[in-house]
Motif scaffolding. Structure first.
Motif, short mmCIF file in Angstrom:
data_model
loop_
_atom_site.label_atom_id
_atom_site.label_comp_id
_atom_site.label_asym_id
_atom_site.label_seq_id
_atom_site.Cartn_x
_atom_site.Cartn_y
_atom_site.Cartn_z
N SER A 156 97.65 91.33 28.90
CA SER A 156 97.21 91.32 30.29
C SER A 156 98.06 90.38 31.13
CB SER A 156 95.75 90.92 30.38
OG SER A 156 95.58 89.55 30.06
N LEU A 170 97.31 88.64 35.13
CA LEU A 170 96.29 87.74 35.68
C LEU A 170 94.96 88.47 35.58
CD1 LEU A 170 98.29 86.55 38.81
CD2 LEU A 170 97.76 85.17 36.79
N VAL A 171 94.07 87.97 34.75
CA VAL A 171 92.89 88.75 34.37
C VAL A 171 91.94 89.02 35.52
CG1 VAL A 171 92.97 88.03 31.95
CG2 VAL A 171 91.71 86.65 33.61
N ASP A 172 92.01 88.24 36.60
CA ASP A 172 91.12 88.48 37.73
C ASP A 172 91.80 89.23 38.86
OD1 ASP A 172 92.84 86.45 38.41
OD2 ASP A 172 91.31 85.18 39.35
N ASP A 210 95.44 94.10 37.15
CA ASP A 210 95.16 93.95 35.73
C ASP A 210 93.81 94.55 35.36
OD1 ASP A 210 96.37 92.45 33.27
OD2 ASP A 210 94.22 92.04 33.20
N ARG A 240 93.81 97.61 32.67
CA ARG A 240 93.08 97.43 31.42
C ARG A 240 91.95 98.45 31.29
NH1 ARG A 240 91.92 92.71 27.90
NH2 ARG A 240 90.10 93.26 26.67
N SER A 293 94.02 91.70 22.07
CA SER A 293 94.59 91.49 23.41
C SER A 293 95.05 90.05 23.57
CB SER A 293 93.57 91.83 24.50
OG SER A 293 92.45 90.96 24.44
N ILE A 313 96.89 87.21 26.82
CA ILE A 313 97.06 86.98 28.25
C ILE A 313 98.46 86.41 28.51
CG2 ILE A 313 96.19 85.78 30.29
CD1 ILE A 313 93.48 85.59 28.90
N HIS A 315 99.83 86.35 31.86
CA HIS A 315 99.90 85.86 33.25
C HIS A 315 101.04 86.48 34.06
CE1 HIS A 315 96.89 82.86 32.22
NE2 HIS A 315 97.61 82.51 31.19
N TYR A 316 101.51 87.66 33.65
CA TYR A 316 102.64 88.32 34.32
C TYR A 316 103.92 87.50 34.24
CZ TYR A 316 99.37 91.69 36.42
OH TYR A 316 98.43 92.67 36.62
N SER A 335 104.77 82.80 29.19
CA SER A 335 103.38 83.00 28.76
C SER A 335 103.26 84.26 27.90
CB SER A 335 102.46 83.11 29.97
OG SER A 335 102.43 81.90 30.70
N ALA A 342 101.82 84.54 24.08
CA ALA A 342 100.72 85.45 23.77
C ALA A 342 101.13 86.44 22.67
CB ALA A 342 100.30 86.21 25.03
#
Length: 341
Positions: free
Chosen positions: A186, A188-190, A194, A198, A215, A217, A219-220, A224, A228
């Motif tokens: 993923s 940015l999960v919020d 994303d 998802r 899964s 994260i 953070h695009y 990171s 992950a």
């Protein structure tokens, strides 16, 4: 009962400054100390003060300037999009003024500077607005178009691709190729992008009788995403396929998979990205991805913004454009005829 309008005198009383200090704060060429400006802007926010002089200046004095708000240019997709936007607006006689927010939802960081710059419109690239921020911008009377994010506010024009459908295709395609341990990386999960990618991916897997194996994260971001990916493949049951929410993370994942875990892409692991940035097609990457129609997105966003500048009563629009699968060498070849549409 009609709500009483807040005046500059009200702001001055709350801030403990003179009314002229309030006027100077909202005048682009006037000098005011940082301490006074902060006090005035905070008081204006608390009272809901709208400096009408700014809206009037946008009507009576054309600056031919568009504010572009971005969070990060690390993702080559936004560098590419910014280049296209600059060319489109230049053709219409406008130039761009770049503002960098400190986070994907950091519009408050730059709003005051935008207002003082007397721009005629705002183009937002992957910046998240909440309802209060969207209402505030509308109250100021400055046309706004958001690209590649969606906000649940009818007063803001938005241009985005069909993120859900892109994720749905990726899920079905990976299952159709025989993969069973399928992971999602993923951004940015919020963020709306994303969340939609998802959701589509999980539903695409489910439609083929599969479920998400794991899964991470990313953070695009490249660094990171590398970390992950290390965590995902250090598992005792590592993925045999990975869908990353953008190309930058997909490329980072492929480099970790191959250089650190000595696995082959696509023989051991298939990888799919999202965006189709120019480097995705480089032979060293040959990344299968979902192509966002950048040219069309920018063109539609430009048309919307200029229409709202020329005709302030132009109603806002929410435009969703299709994505296109770009099949390259990062996924294994199908064993037979499959239907993954």
């Amino acid at each position: 009962m009609k709500k009483k309008s807040v005046t500059s005198h009200d702001v001055a009383r709350l801030a403990g400054v003179s009314q002229s200090a309030v006027s100077r704060t909202f005048s682009p060429d006037a000098k005011v100390s940082d301490k006074t400006r902060k006090k005035v802007m905070e008081a204006a926010r608390q009272l809901g003060y709208r400096p009408n002089t700014i809206a009037r200046s946008l009507i009576t004095r054309s600056s031919r300037t568009i504010a572009v708000v971005v969070y990060s240019l690390e993702n080559p997709f936004y560098s590419y999009m910014l280049e296209k936007a600059s060319r489109f607006f230049k053709q219409q006689g406008y130039h761009l003024l770049l503002f960098s927010a400190s986070s994907s939802d950091g519009f408050d960081d730059v709003l005051d500077d935008i207002l003082r710059s007397q721009v005629e419109g705002i183009l937002m690239l992957a910046i998240t607005l909440n309802d209060d921020q969207a209402a505030l911008v509308c109250d100021y009377g400055i046309p706004v178009v958001i690209i590649n994010r969606t906000v649940d506010y009818a007063g803001i024009s938005q241009v985005a691709c069909d993120n859900f459908q892109g994720g749905y295709w990726a899920g079905r395609h990976l299952v159709s190729l025989g993969h069973r341990r399928i992971a999602y990386l993923s951004g940015l999960v919020d963020s709306s992008t994303d969340i939609q990618r998802r959701a589509g991916f999980v539903e695409g897997l489910a439609s083929m009788g599969a479920a998400l194996h794991d899964s991470g994260i990313g953070h695009y971001q490249y660094t990171s995403a590398c970390q992950a990916t290390r965590l995902l493949f250090a598992s005792t049951t590592p993925p045999d396929a990975l869908f990353a929410a953008n190309d930058l993370m997909a490329i980072a994942a492929m480099e970790v998979i191959q250089s650190e875990f000595c696995l082959k892409v696509p023989e051991d692991v298939s990888v799919i990205g999202f965006d189709d940035v120019p480097m995705a097609a480089w032979p060293s990457h040959s990344l299968t991805t979902l192509q966002q129609p950048v040219q069309t997105m920018i063109m539609r966003a430009t048309e919307l913004l200029l229409a709202q500048i020329d005709q302030p009563d132009t109603p806002p629009q929410q435009i969703t454009l299709p994505v296109t699968p770009m099949l390259r060498g990062s996924v294994r070849r199908p064993s037979g005829d499959v239907n993954d549409t």
